[in-house]
Design an enzyme around this catalytic site. Structure first.
Site, PDB file in Angstrom:
ATOM      1  N   ASP A  36      29.122  30.599 -19.111  1.00 39.17           N
ATOM      2  CA  ASP A  36      29.992  31.077 -18.041  1.00 39.17           C
ATOM      3  C   ASP A  36      30.963  32.152 -18.502  1.00 39.17           C
ATOM      4  OD1 ASP A  36      31.510  29.295 -19.566  1.00 39.17           O
ATOM      5  OD2 ASP A  36      32.188  28.108 -17.856  1.00 39.17           O
ATOM      6  N   MET A  39      29.998  25.859 -20.451  1.00 40.04           N
ATOM      7  CA  MET A  39      29.535  25.752 -21.824  1.00 40.04           C
ATOM      8  C   MET A  39      29.662  24.318 -22.342  1.00 40.04           C
ATOM      9  SD  MET A  39      31.000  29.227 -23.627  1.00 40.04           S
ATOM     10  CE  MET A  39      29.948  29.051 -25.077  1.00 40.04           C
ATOM     11  N   HIS A  40      28.884  24.025 -23.389  1.00 41.21           N
ATOM     12  CA  HIS A  40      29.027  22.829 -24.223  1.00 41.21           C
ATOM     13  C   HIS A  40      28.549  21.525 -23.581  1.00 41.21           C
ATOM     14  CE1 HIS A  40      31.602  25.641 -26.299  1.00 41.21           C
ATOM     15  NE2 HIS A  40      32.618  25.471 -25.492  1.00 41.21           N
TER      16      HIS A  40
END
Length: 500
Positions: A241, A81-82
Site C-alpha cells: 500500500d 503490508m505485513h
C-alpha cells in the site's frame, strides 16, 4: 486498448476500495466496502481474510453495476503490508490474519534477532530489524502458540496476494510487499535463505516473486462469475500500500518524498540504491519501480489516532466532512503548541523512531484552563511531530527533498496542509488525484497492459501537482519548543507501565 479502463484494488484495514481509471487518468467509478478489525487482547489486531475477499467482490460488483459495459484491460492490487494470511494445502484460511499493527510478537522478534546473530546480521540479510508488525514474527508466533494450526500451514501470503489468489488461483507476490515480510532481501531481490534457515522456516511456504507491473495471473471462471469481471482479465503484481500510494501521486524517482496519513502514517523517499538507516529506525523496501528502493518512516497511528479521538471525545460530531471542518476550526483557534498540551499518538505502539510495540499514547500538560479545542490541536500536532521524526531521519541520511507531496487525510484539509508545512519546515504539495494506493495499483495495471511504457510515463500522463505551499519561517520556529517537548516525553514515560 484505447478505450480500456484499468481496475485498481486496495485491501486496506478499514475497507476494500475499487476504482476504474481511464487511460487519461480520470477516475470513472469508485466503490468502497468497509471492514472491521478485531482486537481480542490489548495490542492484538486481526481480520478474517475471507472478509477481505467478500468486500473485494462487493466493491467490484458495485463498479460493474455503475459501468456494466466497461472494457477492463487489466487489474492491479494494493494492500496493507505485513499482514499474515495462513493457508492450508487446499487453499483455505487456517485462522484470522495477524495485522501490520499487531504487537503480540515481541518474544518472537527477540528470538529472530538472537538466531540471526544480532541486528547487524539482519541488516545484511534483510535490511531491516525484527519488528512486531512484520510477517516472519507472526509465522513464529503461530508455530509456538498454535502448533496445531502451524502443522496445517502450506502457504503464507500477504493481503493483496490473497486477493490475487482468489481472483486467479495464482500464488505469487512482488518485491515491494515481500520486502515487508522480514524474509526477503530487498537489495538482492530474493527470498533470504539466510534468515529462513536461521529460524527454521521452510522456503516452500512462500510464493514466487514477480514484477509489480508483470501479469502474474488471470481472472478464473469462478472469480468471473462472482465479480462480473471477464474471465482471463490480466492481474499484475501490484504492490504494497505504501509503495502504491507513492506511485499514485507520482513519487517514483529518487529526489522526491511523500507524507501519507492513512490509519498509519508514513514518510517515504525513493532511492537509487537500497539505502539503510544505520540505526534501523526507518525501513528499506523495494519500490514498485524496477531498480528503485525507498526509505520509509512509519507512525502506527496517524489518522487512526485522530479517528479514535473523534469517536471517543467528540462523539456529538458525526463522521462527515462538515464535522471534520468543525474540528479543524477548533484546532485553528488555538496557538501553535496547544498552550502546553502535548499528545503522544502511540496508541498501538510505535515504529519510527522508537521501535517499541509497548509504547502507548498520552496527553500531558493539561490544566483546568484547557478545552477540547486544545486537545484537538494537540492530537493533530502530535501526529505531525511523530511524522517529523521520520522527516528528520531522511534529512540525516542526505535525503532532503525540496518539497513533500501529501496524500491521504492530511492532504484534504487546508489547515492540516499548513500545519504539516510549518511543523516539518518543508514546502508541501498535493496532486489532482486523491485515490490512494488503488490509483497506483491501477497505473501498474495500465503499464502491464501496455498502455504506458513504464510507471514514470503513466504518472506524467495522469497526474498534475499543485504549487508548493511554503511554510512561514517564524511559524516553523514556533514549533521548535513544542517539538522538543514531544521528543522528551517518550523517554520520560517509557518506564511507566501501561497496565497493571
Amino acid at each position: 486498448m484505447a478505450g480500456a479502463l484499468f481496475l485498481g484494488l486496495d485491501v486496506g484495514t478499514s475497507g476494500v476500495k475499487a476504482i476504474l481509471v481511464a487511460r487519461d487518468g480520470e477516475v470513472v467509478a469508485s466503490a468502497l466496502t468497509p471492514l472491521t478489525m478485531s482486537t481480542p487482547h490489548p495490542g492484538w489486531a486481526e481480520q478474517d481474510p475471507d472478509a477481505w475477499w467478500e468486500a473485494t467482490v462487493a466493491s467490484i460488483r458495485r463498479l460493474r453495476g455503475e459501468r456494466p459495459d466497461a472494457d477492463i484491460g487489466g487489474i492491479g492490487i494494493s494492500g496493507q503490508m505485513h499482514s499474515s494470511v495462513f493457508l492450508d494445502r487446499a487453499g483455505n484460511v487456517i485462522r484470522p490474519a495477524l495485522l501490520w499493527c499487531d504487537g503480540r510478537t515481541t518474544e518472537q522478534c527477540a528470538e529472530i534477532t538472537r538466531r540471526a546473530g544480532g541486528e547487524d546480521r539482519l541488516r545484511d540479510w534483510v535490511r531491516n530489524p525484527a519488528l512486531e508488525g512484520f510477517t516472519l514474527p507472526k509465522v513464529l508466533w503461530l508455530r509456538e502458540k498454535e502448533p496445531e494450526a502451524y502443522s496445517r500451514l502450506a502457504t503464507v501470503l500477504l493481503a493483496k496476494d490473497f486477493i490475487r489468489y482468489r481472483l486467479t488461483g495464482a500464488l505469487a507476490t512482488e518485491p515491494s510487499d515481500a520486502s515487508g515480510t522480514l524474509m526477503y532481501d530487498p537489495a538482492g531481490q530474493r527470498w533470504s535463505d539466510e534468515i529462513l534457515n536461521a529460524v527454521g522456516v521452510p522456503r516452500a511456504l512462500l510464493p514466487d516473486v514477480g514484477g509489480s507491473s508483470e501479469v502474474l495471473g488471470r481472472v478464473t471462471a469462478d472469480a468471473a462469475r462472482l465479480t462480473g469481471l471477464a474471465e482471463g482479465t490480466p492481474v499484475v503484481g501490484g504492490g504494497a500500500d505504501n509503495a502504491c500510494g507513492a506511485a499514485g501521486v507520482g513519487v517514483v524517482t529518487p529526489g522526491e518524498a511523500v507524507a501519507s496519513w492513512g490509519t498509519s502514517g508514513t514518510v517515504l523517499a525513493p532511492t537509487a540504491q537500497p539505502l539503510v538507516d544505520p540505526g534501523l529506525r526507518a525501513h528499506t523496501f523495494a519500490h514498485v519501480v524496477p531498480g528503485t528502493w525507498y526509505l520509509m518512516g512509519v507512525v502506527l497511528s496517524a489518522a487512526g489516532a485522530f479517528n479514535w479521538y473523534h469517536q471517543q471525545l467528540a462523539r456529538e460530531l458525526d463522521e462527515t466532512p462538515e464535522s471534520r471542518k468543525a474540528l479543524d476550526a477548533e484546532a485553528a483557534s488555538i496557538p501553535a503548541g496547544a498552550e502546553g498540551v502535548t499528545f503522544l499518538p502511540y496508541l498501538q505502539g510505535e515504529r519510527t523512531p522508537h521501535r517499541d510495540a509497548s509504547a502507548r499514547g498520552a496527553f500531558t500538560g493539561l490544566s483546568l484552563a484547557h478545552t477540547r479545542a486544545h486537545l484537538t490541536r494537540a492530537v493533530l500536532e502530535g501526529v505531525c511531530f511523530a511524522l517529523r521524526d521520520s522527516v528528520s531521519i531522511l534529512q540525516e541520511l542526505g535525503l532532503s527533498p525540496h518539497s513533500l507531496l501529501l496524500t491521504g487525510g492530511g492532504a484534504r484539509s487546508p489547515f492540516l496542509r499548513r500545519l504539516q508545512a510549518e511543523v516539518y519546515g518543508v514546502p508541501v504539495q498535493t496532486v489532482n488525484r486523491e485515490e490512494g494506493p488503488a490509483y497506483g495499483a491501477a497505473l501498474l495495471a495500465a503499464v502491464g497492459a501496455g498502455a504506458f511504457p513504464d510507471l514514470a510515463s503513466a504518472a506524467r500522463a495522469t497526474l498534475t501537482r499543485s504549487a508548493p505551499e511554503a511554510p512561514d519561517a517564524a511559524a516553523h520556529r514556533a514549533y521548535d519548543a513544542p517539538y522538543a517537548r514531544f521528543r522528551a516525553l517518550y523517554p520520560a514515560l517509557r518506564g511507566v507501565p501501561a497496565v497493571g
